[in-house]
Write a protein that holds these residues in place. Sequence first.
Motif, mmCIF file in Angstrom:
data_model
loop_
_atom_site.group_PDB
_atom_site.id
_atom_site.type_symbol
_atom_site.label_atom_id
_atom_site.label_comp_id
_atom_site.label_asym_id
_atom_site.label_seq_id
_atom_site.Cartn_x
_atom_site.Cartn_y
_atom_site.Cartn_z
ATOM 1 N N VAL A 1 0.428 52.536 56.988
ATOM 2 C CA VAL A 1 1.310 52.407 58.145
ATOM 3 C C VAL A 1 2.580 53.226 57.910
ATOM 4 O O VAL A 1 3.233 53.058 56.877
ATOM 5 C CB VAL A 1 1.670 50.925 58.395
ATOM 6 C CG1 VAL A 1 2.578 50.798 59.624
ATOM 7 C CG2 VAL A 1 0.414 50.092 58.587
ATOM 8 N N SER B 1 2.973 47.802 52.843
ATOM 9 C CA SER B 1 2.834 48.613 54.052
ATOM 10 C C SER B 1 2.071 49.900 53.754
ATOM 11 O O SER B 1 1.195 50.320 54.526
ATOM 12 C CB SER B 1 4.214 48.933 54.618
ATOM 13 O OG SER B 1 4.946 47.744 54.888
ATOM 14 N N CYS C 1 0.237 46.604 62.651
ATOM 15 C CA CYS C 1 1.456 47.311 63.048
ATOM 16 C C CYS C 1 1.247 48.818 63.142
ATOM 17 O O CYS C 1 0.408 49.407 62.450
ATOM 18 C CB CYS C 1 2.571 47.017 62.048
ATOM 19 S SG CYS C 1 3.124 45.292 62.067
ATOM 20 N N SER C 2 2.066 49.428 64.002
ATOM 21 C CA SER C 2 2.092 50.885 64.125
ATOM 22 C C SER C 2 3.215 51.495 63.298
ATOM 23 O O SER C 2 3.119 52.644 62.864
ATOM 24 C CB SER C 2 2.273 51.277 65.591
ATOM 25 O OG SER C 2 1.199 50.785 66.377
#
Length: 424
Positions: free
Chosen positions: A338, A333, A318-319
């Motif tokens: 991220v 996360s 994920c970005s």
Amino acid sequence: MRILFTTYPDKTIFHAMVPLAWALRTAGHEVRVAVQPKFVDVVTQAGLTAVSVGRDPSTWRLAELNIEQVEAERAGLPAPYDAAVDPAAVDWETMRDGYATLVEQWHQLDNFPMIAGLTDFARSWRPDLVIWESNTYAGGIAAEACGAAHARLVWSVDVFGVAREHYLRLKAERPEHDRADPMVDWLGPYARKYGFDFTEDLFTGQFTVHQLPASLSMDAGLDYLPMRYVPYGGVAAVPKWLWSAPERPRIALTLGTTATDRYAGYAADVRDILDSLADLDVEVVATIAESAQQKLTSVPGNARIVSWVPLHALVPSCSVIINHAGPGTFLTSALHGVPQLTVPWDFDEPELARRAAAQGGSLTIRADRATGESVRAGVLRLLGEPGFGERAMSLRDEIRALPTPNQLVPRLEELTAKHRVADR
């Protein structure tokens, strides 16, 4: 050594304990997890040995509450724990009454059903160390009753220890006849019943294992053992669509399980958020409970809706992660560097989110203000401004510098030898 873990039956809290339990097990120690009957299967699914103690509780009274009451209970920290965030704004009477309310409506309901059974088991099995979740005060009682060393394991900012520190300060300033303490009134009789003297260790442990880096921590004047957070979310299988890297920036939307398992639903408007991202050149993966999926009348073409996916497998692809600032979700996360957009609401979430935003790797919008427009703007900032990614990587490095659960084991062995009472 024999090591006993214990917690009231909450999956997200138990999951935070599992990596340390396995570290101690693989170091050669004998580990058991004492829980109430309905939670035994959750423990055994983690590959740990469970012990059923006491009876099942009925803490969550949602059937008896209307929706307004439920939402009011969820809005951030209740008294007295809000004193940990802003001690100057909370007075003695508010904290005292807050403790009295929580003892009656939360702590007794969680602990009373297991105190006797847990203590009986501890006296029979004779653990050297008991590690208990911050609100599972039955663990401290059982440890003191059998002479074991004992430690709290905190799963987020330590609002419990910090608030207690403020309360004791205010209590010391009161005249002798006005030093009521609902927590002492509740737990003190158990100390007398089981033959030991009451101390503050029953609230805060003889030492505390915590899993936040210094930039996010809230510490009382206690003996803390920092430990790196290691993600564990229960039984996990990686879906085939996660095998390959995404062709476009991937945005994850995950708001935890507690909102739908125990409450009326998500505090943020999921459909509004999804619609706001529909025209962006991104792929959105939203983990949404089936009960909430049924309320979605449409799904944008760039969104994938799933009931659940292993977060530690999803996050590296994920970005940006949009989440509720639940500590497990947030730290998983953060461990991968991220950037995050947090939409907190419940208990510790707003304070953890505030500290994370101050660190610089994330943005935060309170859940009831998280409109699609505001979330979209936040996501675009996180994608477009390099500073967020740089600060997220800095937080990742800070977390990775903490001792792993395996590296913490020798220190736990030392502290157990220091605090254990052999002749009790």
